[in-house]
Design a protein around this motif. Structure first.
Motif, short mmCIF file in Angstrom:
data_model
loop_
_atom_site.label_atom_id
_atom_site.label_comp_id
_atom_site.label_asym_id
_atom_site.label_seq_id
_atom_site.Cartn_x
_atom_site.Cartn_y
_atom_site.Cartn_z
N ILE A 1 0.78 -1.43 0.28
CA ILE A 1 0.11 0.30 0.20
C ILE A 1 0.86 1.28 0.35
N VAL A 2 0.68 1.81 -1.06
CA VAL A 2 1.68 3.62 -0.67
C VAL A 2 0.54 5.13 -0.35
N ILE A 3 1.35 5.31 0.21
CA ILE A 3 0.61 6.18 1.15
C ILE A 3 1.63 7.68 0.82
N PRO A 4 1.32 8.71 1.22
CA PRO A 4 2.30 10.19 0.67
C PRO A 4 2.68 10.68 1.62
N PHE A 5 3.74 10.59 2.00
CA PHE A 5 4.58 11.09 2.97
C PHE A 5 3.78 12.18 3.97
N LYS A 6 4.29 12.34 5.10
CA LYS A 6 3.31 13.42 5.91
C LYS A 6 3.56 13.40 6.92
N GLU A 7 5.20 13.97 8.02
CA GLU A 7 6.18 14.37 8.53
C GLU A 7 4.28 14.35 10.05
N GLU A 8 3.58 14.96 10.17
CA GLU A 8 2.74 14.47 11.22
C GLU A 8 1.81 13.58 11.36
N ASP A 9 2.10 12.27 10.46
CA ASP A 9 1.19 11.00 10.40
C ASP A 9 2.08 9.94 10.79
N VAL A 10 3.69 10.10 10.54
CA VAL A 10 4.80 9.21 10.40
C VAL A 10 4.25 8.54 12.15
N GLY A 11 4.85 8.87 13.13
CA GLY A 11 4.44 9.06 14.50
C GLY A 11 3.15 7.71 14.71
#
Length: 451
Positions: free
Chosen positions: A38-48
């Motif tokens: 599954i590919v998702i966009p990189f969003k810094e706020e969601d990484v945790g």
């Protein structure tokens, strides 16, 4: 495994920003070992949240996972598996994490092949042991003619060089890309058959190595596909065990050792052979369970076109020193490098299941002191059936049908795989064999049409 900390999340987030990552690929495998993602966009706020909570997905469409009435599963990325995919363009850089599959209730999913291997490794960790494995996956580079038929991209043989070997540019590009992915490439060369190649990489613990095999196969296919597009050619990589009649097939010999601390459990410098009793018992376990193991290590109909006499593939359940006609060979290296080479597996197998099954068989040998008998140092291919019978040398299954029946009868290996994997795997093999046995091939038409 260590808990994921805020520091680890901060470090990997920083690395992703440094690598200009735009998309995150969450990768796992189905029961056959085929890569899914599954590919998702990189969003810094969601990484945790991604690492602590995981990502919900529909598992009912994945081969061997769950039924539609219990479809929800969770992907949890292993933060230690971060890698930027070198073959993707820098302007839309993609990174990949290998994931474990969990249930929504917070338990490892029993149908996840990676979890099966982790369970077997946890078992020997409690025994104070560590399992190392070094596979050697071979592959063919083929070209495709106008009618869609594959043929080898060169006519070179073992260790050949240019101009007969047309692969140096391929292997050089592959090596550069694999090193970017963290592989320690030891050697690359042309193999025995036309179009056949091997790139050997360094030993690591079994989980990292299984991850590496999946990455290796995926990377090589993607990189060669990019080269083919650039050259406007129809090159393609295949890990099919026997793509062409009359030449050697592709194996994935697996070099294995067990350590206790810094000590190689297989080494005994005071014995005549340099092997310990535990090494012999491990061999005994592999030989005992070899028929069932073959269903896992050689899991497709085509696997058994490779396991025939005359093409350097193992057929006979025996072991020897330097002897390449046996199922198990003990290379000459001793001390910490002491290891055994199990020669049956081919690169179509799911490495997580194959490594787990081989480990469990070997540990059964150690725990129950299974005697492998005397080594065989003669060319078994040259023996008659009667001579092999006198020596007590038995054969591996000669078809997928024989192999999965052997697996059905081996309770130990079935238990090691767990009820879910065992049941789903056998169901898929029944289906594959039924599909194969009703086909009518060109060979049959040419041979029998005049009847």
């Amino acid at each position: 495994m260590k808990e994921i900390t805020e520091e680890m999340i901060a470090d990997v987030t920083s690395k992703m920003k440094e690598d200009n990552i735009k998309f995150i690929r969450l990768q796992f495998v189905d029961i056959n070992g085929y890569v899914k993602n599954i590919v998702i966009p990189f969003k810094e706020e969601d990484v945790g949240d991604l690492f602590t909570e995981g990502m919900l997905f529909d598992g009912s469409s994945i081969e061997g996972f769950v039924d539609i009435n219990e479809s929800d599963l969770v992907l949890k990325p292993d933060i230690r598996t971060y890698s930027r995919l070198s073959w993707r363009p820098e302007e839309s850089a993609v990174c990949r994490f290998i994931c474990d599959v969990w249930t929504p209730e917070g338990k490892p999913f029993e149908g996840d092949p990676r979890s099966i291997l982790k369970k077997s490794l946890a078992k020997i960790t409690k025994m104070g042991l560590r399992y190392n494995i070094g596979p050697e996956p071979e592959f063919f580079i083929v070209n495709i003619d106008e009618e869609g038929n594959p043929y080898p991209y060169d006519e070179a043989g073992y260790f050949d060089v240019e101009p007969l070997d047309k692969g140096p540019d391929f292997r050089r590009e592959l090596t550069f890309n694999l090193e970017e992915l963290g592989f320690e490439v030891e050697a690359s060369h042309h193999e025995v058959a036309p179009g056949q190649n091997e790139i050997a990489f360094k030993f690591k613990d079994a989980l990292k190595t299984a991850d590496a095999v999946i990455t290796f196969k995926q990377a090589i296919k993607a990189i060669v596909d990019n080269i083919a597009s650039f050259d406007q050619k129809n090159y393609q990589v295949t890990f099919m065990p026997k793509p062409f009649f009359g030449v050697n097939g592709s194996g994935m010999h697996c070099h294995q050792s067990v350590f206790k601390g810094d000590k190689n459990l297989f080494s005994n410098p005071n014995s005549d052979t340099g092997l310990s009793k535990d090494a012999l018992y491990f061999i005994g376990g592999l030989l005992k369970h070899a028929p069932a193991l073959t269903a896992i290590t050689n899991p497709i109909v085509n696997s058994y076109k490779r396991l025939v006499p005359g093409y350097e593939a193992p057929v006979y359940r025996a072991y020897g020193f330097k002897n390449r006609s046996t199922l198990i060979r003990i290379p000459a290296a001793r001390g910490k490098a002491t290891r055994i080479e199990y020669r049956a597996p081919d690169p179509s197998c799911n490495p997580y299941l194959a490594f787990a099954a081989m480990l469990e068989a070997g540990i059964d040998g150690i725990q129950n002191k299974i005697d492998p008998g005397d080594p065989t140092e003669i060319n078994i291919y040259e023996l008659t059936d009667e001579q092999r019978e006198d020596l007590g040398i038995k054969v591996l299954p000669s078809s997928l049908w024989e192999a999965y029946h052997s697996l059905e009868e081996d309770e130990y290996i079935l238990n090691a795989l767990g009820d879910h994997i065992s049941q789903k795997f056998l169901e898929l093999k029944y289906k594959e064999w039924d599909e194969y046995r009703v086909q009518v091939f060109g060979y049959e038409q040419r041979k029998y049409l005049d009847i």
